[in-house]
Enzyme design. Structure first.
Site, PDB file in Angstrom:
ATOM      1  N   SER A 156       0.843  -1.201   0.000  1.00 34.72           N
ATOM      2  CA  SER A 156       0.000   0.000   0.000  1.00 34.72           C
ATOM      3  C   SER A 156       0.880   1.253   0.000  1.00 34.72           C
ATOM      4  CB  SER A 156      -0.958  -0.050   1.192  1.00 34.72           C
ATOM      5  OG  SER A 156      -1.956   0.930   1.090  1.00 34.72           O
ATOM      6  N   ASP A 202      -8.848  -4.634  -6.234  1.00 36.28           N
ATOM      7  CA  ASP A 202      -8.417  -3.589  -5.289  1.00 36.28           C
ATOM      8  C   ASP A 202      -9.322  -2.366  -5.429  1.00 36.28           C
ATOM      9  OD1 ASP A 202      -7.061  -1.736  -3.697  1.00 36.28           O
ATOM     10  OD2 ASP A 202      -5.091  -2.385  -4.377  1.00 36.28           O
ATOM     11  N   HIS A 234      -6.892  -5.425  -2.211  1.00 33.03           N
ATOM     12  CA  HIS A 234      -5.818  -4.588  -1.687  1.00 33.03           C
ATOM     13  C   HIS A 234      -5.079  -5.272  -0.542  1.00 33.03           C
ATOM     14  CE1 HIS A 234      -3.731  -0.804  -1.045  1.00 33.03           C
ATOM     15  NE2 HIS A 234      -4.006  -0.873   0.252  1.00 33.03           N
TER      16      HIS A 234
END
Length: 287
Positions: A156, A202, A234
């Site tokens: 991330s 995601d 994600h």
């Protein structure tokens, strides 16, 4: 020497020049046995692994973490990778599975905590570099690490941080952002071989606005690849994942160790499958 003996000597010499030992001699950074599909996908590699905790109060510039390393010293030093977690509640525990998985394949791996869970990508990039400095200069395993062969990974905003770290330190050998998030999508200055890993499902850092444009923003001449995971989200990098491990190991081996034995997993480019939605890139350039 008769013609027959001379011929036998020449054949013996050729066999020696093509032997695995001779190949290893040409690249002193190769570690471990010849890889196979099974070995690179296995939950554990050929090396036994130990770990060392690094408390936050003992370091500066990042939030401490855990170092995973092969227990053997018989093969000399190993390349190393620092790994950053993502935003808000993500701590090193969220990417801890990568530590033993990668270390068992022949790397020293430092999964870190950041100074704040709210740190942005640029800050996370600086912290990855601070962690590598600690690892190579002050850590209890510094004598096991080759300080010239280092890489970065992150999830991330930690993935965005890997790009920032590579931008700041072109000497890094490999970068792997995992479902990375970064507002900057253009990276023409990067010189570090980069594997961008995104996820088709995601919704936090959609591939259409993060991983794909980040990959497209890398120099076309760079050793680069884009892996989009199939049926993933994600948060997929927070759990043990064979596809992430397989292609990360291949990328790190190829570019941190210069180990061309792993090119078989990167070239020809992997095709769509149950694990892969899409794969783009160029076959690694021969050094």
């Amino acid at each position: 020497m008769t013609a027959g003996l001379a011929g036998m000597a020449a054949i013996a010499g050729l066999a020696t020049s093509l032997s695995p030992d001779a190949s290893a001699a040409r690249n002193p950074h190769e570690r471990g046995p010849v890889p196979t599909q099974a070995s690179i996908e296995a939950a554990s590699g050929p090396y036994a692994v130990s770990r060392a905790s690094v408390p936050s109060f003992s370091v500066t510039g990042f939030g401490g973490g855990t170092i995973y390393y092969p227990t053997t010293t018989d093969e000399g030093t190993f390349g190393a990778v620092a790994v950053s977690p993502g935003y808000t509640t993500a701590r090193q525990s969220s990417i801890a599975w990568l530590g033993p998985r990668l270390a068992s394949q022949g790397f020293v791996v430092f999964t870190i905590d950041t100074t704040s869970t709210y740190d942005q990508p640029a800050a996370r990039g600086r912290q990855l570099l601070a962690a590598l400095h600690y690892l190579t200069q002050r850590s209890s395993v510094r004598d096991r690490v080759d300080a010239t062969r280092l890489g970065v990974m992150g999830h991330s905003m930690g993935g965005g941080g890997t790009l920032e770290a590579a931008k700041s330190r072109p000497s890094l050998k490999a970068a792997i952002p995992l479902t990375g998030w970064n507002l900057d999508k253009t990276w023409p200055e990067l010189r570090t071989p980069t594997l961008v890993i995104g996820a088709d499902g995601d919704t936090i850092a959609p591939v259409s606005s993060h991983s794909k444009p980040i990959y497209q923003g890398l120099p076309p001449s760079l050793d680069r690849a884009y892996l989009e995971l199939n049926g993933a989200t994600h948060l997929t990098p927070n759990l043990s994942d064979t596809a992430i491990a397989k292609y990360s190991i291949a990328w790190l081996k190829r570019f941190i160790d210069g180990d061309t034995r792993y090119e078989q997993f990167l070239c020809p480019l992997p095709r769509p499958s149950l694990a892969i939605q899409e794969y783009r890139g160029n076959c690694p350039h021969v050094s």
